[in-house]
Scaffold this motif. Sequence first.
Motif, PDB file in Angstrom:
ATOM      1  N   SER A 139      39.086  61.107  -6.689  1.00 39.69           N
ATOM      2  CA  SER A 139      39.418  62.487  -7.043  1.00 39.69           C
ATOM      3  C   SER A 139      39.300  63.355  -5.798  1.00 39.69           C
ATOM      4  O   SER A 139      38.368  63.206  -5.013  1.00 39.69           O
ATOM      5  CB  SER A 139      38.462  63.000  -8.122  1.00 39.69           C
ATOM      6  N   MET A 140      40.253  64.263  -5.658  1.00 44.98           N
ATOM      7  CA  MET A 140      40.218  65.174  -4.514  1.00 44.98           C
ATOM      8  C   MET A 140      39.338  66.385  -4.821  1.00 44.98           C
ATOM      9  O   MET A 140      39.067  67.206  -3.970  1.00 44.98           O
ATOM     10  CB  MET A 140      41.632  65.675  -4.179  1.00 44.98           C
ATOM     11  N   LEU A 141      38.904  66.496  -6.082  1.00 45.45           N
ATOM     12  CA  LEU A 141      38.156  67.689  -6.485  1.00 45.45           C
ATOM     13  C   LEU A 141      36.651  67.576  -6.261  1.00 45.45           C
ATOM     14  O   LEU A 141      35.916  68.544  -6.370  1.00 45.45           O
ATOM     15  CB  LEU A 141      38.409  67.970  -7.988  1.00 45.45           C
ATOM     16  N   LEU A 142      36.200  66.365  -5.984  1.00 46.94           N
ATOM     17  CA  LEU A 142      34.761  66.161  -5.840  1.00 46.94           C
ATOM     18  C   LEU A 142      34.292  66.660  -4.482  1.00 46.94           C
ATOM     19  O   LEU A 142      34.912  66.374  -3.469  1.00 46.94           O
ATOM     20  CB  LEU A 142      34.433  64.670  -5.951  1.00 46.94           C
ATOM     21  N   LYS A 143      33.173  67.368  -4.499  1.00 48.72           N
ATOM     22  CA  LYS A 143      32.631  67.866  -3.239  1.00 48.72           C
ATOM     23  C   LYS A 143      31.953  66.725  -2.481  1.00 48.72           C
ATOM     24  O   LYS A 143      31.012  66.118  -3.001  1.00 48.72           O
ATOM     25  CB  LYS A 143      31.594  68.929  -3.564  1.00 48.72           C
ATOM     26  N   PHE A 144      32.410  66.440  -1.304  1.00 45.69           N
ATOM     27  CA  PHE A 144      31.788  65.465  -0.402  1.00 45.69           C
ATOM     28  C   PHE A 144      31.706  64.040  -0.949  1.00 45.69           C
ATOM     29  O   PHE A 144      30.943  63.225  -0.453  1.00 45.69           O
ATOM     30  CB  PHE A 144      30.376  65.922   0.022  1.00 45.69           C
ATOM     31  N   ARG A 145      32.445  63.755  -2.016  1.00 40.31           N
ATOM     32  CA  ARG A 145      32.464  62.397  -2.547  1.00 40.31           C
ATOM     33  C   ARG A 145      33.910  61.973  -2.706  1.00 40.31           C
ATOM     34  O   ARG A 145      34.785  62.801  -2.880  1.00 40.31           O
ATOM     35  CB  ARG A 145      31.764  62.332  -3.918  1.00 40.31           C
ATOM     36  N   GLY A 146      34.160  60.643  -2.664  1.00 44.09           N
ATOM     37  CA  GLY A 146      35.533  60.168  -2.755  1.00 44.09           C
ATOM     38  C   GLY A 146      35.948  59.811  -4.161  1.00 44.09           C
ATOM     39  O   GLY A 146      37.092  59.992  -4.555  1.00 44.09           O
ATOM     40  N   SER A 147      34.990  59.278  -4.946  1.00 42.00           N
ATOM     41  CA  SER A 147      35.327  58.843  -6.300  1.00 42.00           C
ATOM     42  C   SER A 147      34.223  59.236  -7.278  1.00 42.00           C
ATOM     43  O   SER A 147      33.072  59.429  -6.888  1.00 42.00           O
ATOM     44  CB  SER A 147      35.592  57.331  -6.333  1.00 42.00           C
ATOM     45  N   LYS A 148      34.623  59.330  -8.550  1.00 42.29           N
ATOM     46  CA  LYS A 148      33.739  59.930  -9.562  1.00 42.29           C
ATOM     47  C   LYS A 148      32.463  59.139  -9.825  1.00 42.29           C
ATOM     48  O   LYS A 148      31.485  59.678 -10.330  1.00 42.29           O
ATOM     49  CB  LYS A 148      34.500  60.083 -10.884  1.00 42.29           C
ATOM     50  N   ASN A 149      32.485  57.825  -9.549  1.00 44.55           N
ATOM     51  CA  ASN A 149      31.283  57.008  -9.775  1.00 44.55           C
ATOM     52  C   ASN A 149      30.174  57.325  -8.769  1.00 44.55           C
ATOM     53  O   ASN A 149      29.007  57.013  -9.004  1.00 44.55           O
ATOM     54  CB  ASN A 149      31.640  55.523  -9.662  1.00 44.55           C
ATOM     55  N   GLN A 150      30.545  57.918  -7.628  1.00 43.36           N
ATOM     56  CA  GLN A 150      29.543  58.201  -6.594  1.00 43.36           C
ATOM     57  C   GLN A 150      28.719  59.423  -7.006  1.00 43.36           C
ATOM     58  O   GLN A 150      29.239  60.365  -7.589  1.00 43.36           O
ATOM     59  CB  GLN A 150      30.222  58.438  -5.245  1.00 43.36           C
ATOM     60  N   ARG A 151      27.423  59.349  -6.670  1.00 45.72           N
ATOM     61  CA  ARG A 151      26.525  60.450  -7.057  1.00 45.72           C
ATOM     62  C   ARG A 151      25.881  61.047  -5.814  1.00 45.72           C
ATOM     63  O   ARG A 151      25.619  60.330  -4.842  1.00 45.72           O
ATOM     64  CB  ARG A 151      25.414  59.906  -7.974  1.00 45.72           C
ATOM     65  N   ALA A 152      25.618  62.354  -5.869  1.00 45.16           N
ATOM     66  CA  ALA A 152      24.833  63.001  -4.813  1.00 45.16           C
ATOM     67  C   ALA A 152      23.411  63.105  -5.351  1.00 45.16           C
ATOM     68  O   ALA A 152      23.161  63.852  -6.306  1.00 45.16           O
ATOM     69  CB  ALA A 152      25.406  64.375  -4.498  1.00 45.16           C
ATOM     70  N   ILE A 153      22.512  62.327  -4.783  1.00 46.89           N
ATOM     71  CA  ILE A 153      21.165  62.176  -5.350  1.00 46.89           C
ATOM     72  C   ILE A 153      20.120  62.871  -4.487  1.00 46.89           C
ATOM     73  O   ILE A 153      20.083  62.685  -3.260  1.00 46.89           O
ATOM     74  CB  ILE A 153      20.833  60.672  -5.493  1.00 46.89           C
ATOM     75  N   ASP A 154      19.282  63.670  -5.141  1.00 45.21           N
ATOM     76  CA  ASP A 154      18.148  64.313  -4.472  1.00 45.21           C
ATOM     77  C   ASP A 154      17.046  63.257  -4.366  1.00 45.21           C
ATOM     78  O   ASP A 154      16.384  62.931  -5.351  1.00 45.21           O
ATOM     79  CB  ASP A 154      17.691  65.509  -5.327  1.00 45.21           C
ATOM     80  N   VAL A 155      16.870  62.697  -3.176  1.00 42.06           N
ATOM     81  CA  VAL A 155      15.986  61.532  -3.027  1.00 42.06           C
ATOM     82  C   VAL A 155      14.527  61.896  -3.277  1.00 42.06           C
ATOM     83  O   VAL A 155      13.827  61.188  -4.014  1.00 42.06           O
ATOM     84  CB  VAL A 155      16.155  60.894  -1.622  1.00 42.06           C
ATOM     85  N   GLU A 156      14.069  62.997  -2.715  1.00 41.43           N
ATOM     86  CA  GLU A 156      12.653  63.346  -2.865  1.00 41.43           C
ATOM     87  C   GLU A 156      12.288  63.494  -4.350  1.00 41.43           C
ATOM     88  O   GLU A 156      11.301  62.934  -4.825  1.00 41.43           O
ATOM     89  CB  GLU A 156      12.364  64.653  -2.105  1.00 41.43           C
ATOM     90  N   GLN A 157      13.121  64.234  -5.076  1.00 40.03           N
ATOM     91  CA  GLN A 157      12.850  64.459  -6.498  1.00 40.03           C
ATOM     92  C   GLN A 157      12.997  63.172  -7.309  1.00 40.03           C
ATOM     93  O   GLN A 157      12.240  62.931  -8.251  1.00 40.03           O
ATOM     94  CB  GLN A 157      13.777  65.546  -7.056  1.00 40.03           C
ATOM     95  N   SER A 158      13.959  62.345  -6.938  1.00 33.91           N
ATOM     96  CA  SER A 158      14.170  61.091  -7.676  1.00 33.91           C
ATOM     97  C   SER A 158      12.970  60.166  -7.516  1.00 33.91           C
ATOM     98  O   SER A 158      12.533  59.536  -8.486  1.00 33.91           O
ATOM     99  CB  SER A 158      15.439  60.381  -7.193  1.00 33.91           C
TER     100      SER A 158
END
Length: 169
Positions: A139-158
Motif C-alpha cells: 500500500s502506498m498509504l502506509l507511513k514508512f511501511r511498504g505492506s500492511k502486514n508490517q508493524r511499527a512497534i514501540d520496542v521499549e513499551q512492548s
Amino acid sequence: MGSMLRIAGIERESIVDGPGIRFVVFAQGCKHRCRGCHNPQTHSFDGGTLVDIDEIMSMICKNPLLDGLTFSGGEPFEQAKTFAELAKMAKSNNLNIITYTGYRYEEIMEGLPSKIGWEDLLRQTDILIDGKFDIKQKSMLLKFRGSKNQRAIDVEQSLKQEKIVLAEL
Ligand code: SF4
C-alpha cells in the motif's frame, strides 16, 4: 578502529525512512527473499562494502539537523551486534533509532537467547518496523511501511508490557 559493518549504502538525509530527518544505513545481506523486494542487490552476503562504524558515526556527527538513524536492508539483524554498537553511539548523541527487519517481532523474541546481538539491537531500537515485505499487501498509504502486514512497534513499551505495543508515527 571500530567494528566493521557490511553495508549496501547510506543515505545522509532521508525523510521517507521514519519521522524527521534521518541518516539511513542499508545493511548488505538478506535471506528473506520477499517477492517484489525493492533492493535485491542487497541480498548477497559477499556484496556491498565493509565500513568502519566510527566512520559512519563521524558522517552522522557532521549533520546537526538529524533527528534519528534508521537501519534498513538488507537485514540489519544478520549483523545485529555491530548495528547495536552503532545505535548505542548514535543514541548517546540524542538520535532515535528505527530498525527495519524482515523478521517478525515474535521471531526476534524467540531468537533472543541464541542469536548473537539480537537482544542488544532490539533494546537499542526505539521503533521496529517488522515483517517481510508482502507485495500482495502493498500500500502506498502506509507511513514508512511498504505492506500492511508490517508493524511499527514501540520496542521499549512492548518489552515492558510483554505484548506488542504499536508506535505512533
Ligand atoms: S527483507 Fe527487505 S531486503 Fe530482504 S528480501 Fe525482504 S524486502 Fe528485500
